[in-house]
Design a protein around this motif. Structure first.
Motif, short mmCIF file in Angstrom:
data_model
loop_
_atom_site.label_atom_id
_atom_site.label_comp_id
_atom_site.label_asym_id
_atom_site.label_seq_id
_atom_site.Cartn_x
_atom_site.Cartn_y
_atom_site.Cartn_z
N ILE A 92 0.93 -1.06 -0.15
CA ILE A 92 0.12 -0.06 0.05
C ILE A 92 0.79 1.35 0.07
N GLU A 93 0.62 2.19 -0.59
CA GLU A 93 1.51 3.49 -0.95
C GLU A 93 0.69 4.67 -0.44
N SER A 94 -0.61 4.66 -0.41
CA SER A 94 -1.44 5.74 -0.02
C SER A 94 -2.68 5.30 0.61
N LEU A 95 -3.26 6.14 1.53
CA LEU A 95 -4.65 5.89 1.78
C LEU A 95 -5.44 7.23 2.10
N VAL A 96 -6.60 7.11 2.00
CA VAL A 96 -7.58 8.48 2.02
C VAL A 96 -9.03 7.91 2.46
N TRP A 97 -9.62 8.79 3.29
CA TRP A 97 -10.85 8.71 3.66
C TRP A 97 -11.80 9.55 2.82
N VAL A 98 -12.88 8.91 2.20
CA VAL A 98 -13.58 9.66 1.44
C VAL A 98 -15.11 9.46 1.85
N ASP A 99 -15.80 10.68 1.68
CA ASP A 99 -17.10 10.68 1.76
C ASP A 99 -18.07 9.84 0.70
N PRO A 100 -18.73 8.76 0.88
CA PRO A 100 -19.29 8.02 0.05
C PRO A 100 -20.36 8.82 -0.62
N ALA A 101 -20.92 9.82 -0.37
CA ALA A 101 -21.84 10.58 -0.85
C ALA A 101 -21.28 11.51 -1.98
N ALA A 102 -20.07 11.96 -1.63
CA ALA A 102 -19.43 13.06 -2.55
C ALA A 102 -17.85 12.57 -2.34
N PRO A 103 -17.57 11.64 -3.25
CA PRO A 103 -16.14 11.29 -3.21
C PRO A 103 -15.17 12.30 -4.04
N GLY A 104 -15.91 13.06 -4.68
CA GLY A 104 -14.98 14.35 -5.42
C GLY A 104 -14.27 13.64 -6.72
N ASP A 105 -13.10 14.09 -7.02
CA ASP A 105 -12.10 13.80 -8.12
C ASP A 105 -11.20 12.78 -7.72
N THR A 106 -11.25 12.15 -6.63
CA THR A 106 -10.28 11.20 -6.02
C THR A 106 -10.57 9.94 -7.13
N PRO A 107 -9.31 9.52 -7.68
CA PRO A 107 -9.63 8.39 -8.77
C PRO A 107 -9.74 7.02 -8.01
N ILE A 108 -10.90 6.70 -8.14
CA ILE A 108 -11.41 5.32 -7.57
C ILE A 108 -11.67 4.30 -8.65
N ALA A 109 -11.17 3.15 -8.34
CA ALA A 109 -11.77 1.84 -9.16
C ALA A 109 -13.12 1.68 -9.16
N ARG A 110 -13.43 1.32 -10.46
CA ARG A 110 -14.72 1.14 -10.85
C ARG A 110 -15.63 0.40 -9.86
N LEU A 111 -15.34 -0.82 -9.48
CA LEU A 111 -16.22 -1.42 -8.41
C LEU A 111 -16.39 -0.67 -7.12
N SER A 112 -15.37 0.03 -6.68
CA SER A 112 -15.78 1.00 -5.55
C SER A 112 -16.53 2.05 -5.94
N ARG A 113 -16.34 2.68 -6.90
CA ARG A 113 -17.02 3.92 -7.15
C ARG A 113 -18.40 3.78 -7.50
N GLU A 114 -18.63 2.77 -8.58
CA GLU A 114 -19.84 2.57 -9.12
C GLU A 114 -20.62 1.40 -8.27
N GLN A 115 -20.33 0.70 -7.45
CA GLN A 115 -21.13 -0.33 -6.67
C GLN A 115 -21.18 -0.24 -5.15
N LEU A 116 -19.85 0.03 -4.72
CA LEU A 116 -19.64 -0.06 -3.22
C LEU A 116 -19.97 1.39 -2.62
N LEU A 117 -19.38 2.30 -3.12
CA LEU A 117 -19.50 3.67 -2.26
C LEU A 117 -20.95 4.03 -2.26
N PRO A 118 -21.81 3.66 -3.35
CA PRO A 118 -23.01 3.83 -3.17
C PRO A 118 -24.10 3.28 -2.09
N LEU A 119 -23.45 2.11 -1.56
CA LEU A 119 -24.11 1.35 -0.78
C LEU A 119 -24.01 2.16 0.70
N MET A 120 -22.87 2.98 0.78
CA MET A 120 -22.44 3.43 2.12
C MET A 120 -23.06 4.83 2.38
N HIS A 121 -23.98 5.36 1.53
CA HIS A 121 -24.57 6.75 1.79
C HIS A 121 -26.17 6.61 1.62
#
Length: 121
Positions: A92-121
């Motif tokens: 692991i090179e880096s970690l970040v805490w993102v708001d699942p309702a507004a992840p902004g322009d953080t580059p996020i893998a499709r699985l996480s952005r499209e399927q998993l983060l929406p479950l968390m808000h």
């Protein structure tokens, strides 16, 4: 899926990767089940401890692999409580805490952005 007290979700970026994703990993010989694998991976990659009794299975999800072009990742996903400190280590090179309702322009893998983060808000 690990959340902090604000409800933000922990994402990690592996060394050499361009996008962030949920921490975790593949099962190793000797791992007895998903939660054993997750506990081991979280400790190896972030130095944190996981409360296995807190685990809630969110399901199995698939998407094009972020770091392996031409492959599909299939992930058994759990929401868990974990205690830090959360320290970047192993691959692991880096970690970040993102708001699942507004992840902004953080580059996020499709699985996480499209399927998993929406479950968390």
């Amino acid at each position: 899926m690990i959340r902090d007290e604000r409800g933000h979700v922990l994402l990690v970026r592996k060394r050499g990767a361009q996008v962030y994703q949920q921490p975790g990993g593949k099962r190793d010989p000797g791992d007895r089940d998903d939660l054993h694998t997750l506990r081991r991976e979280l400790h190896e990659e972030l130095g944190c401890t996981m409360d296995e009794s807190s685990a809630i299975c969110l399901g199995t999800f698939s998407a094009p692999a972020a770091n392996e072009p031409g492959w599909t990742v299939s992930a058994h996903v759990y929401e868990v409580r974990a205690e830090g400190p959360f320290v970047v280590q192993a691959e692991i090179e880096s970690l970040v805490w993102v708001d699942p309702a507004a992840p902004g322009d953080t580059p996020i893998a499709r699985l996480s952005r499209e399927q998993l983060l929406p479950l968390m808000h």
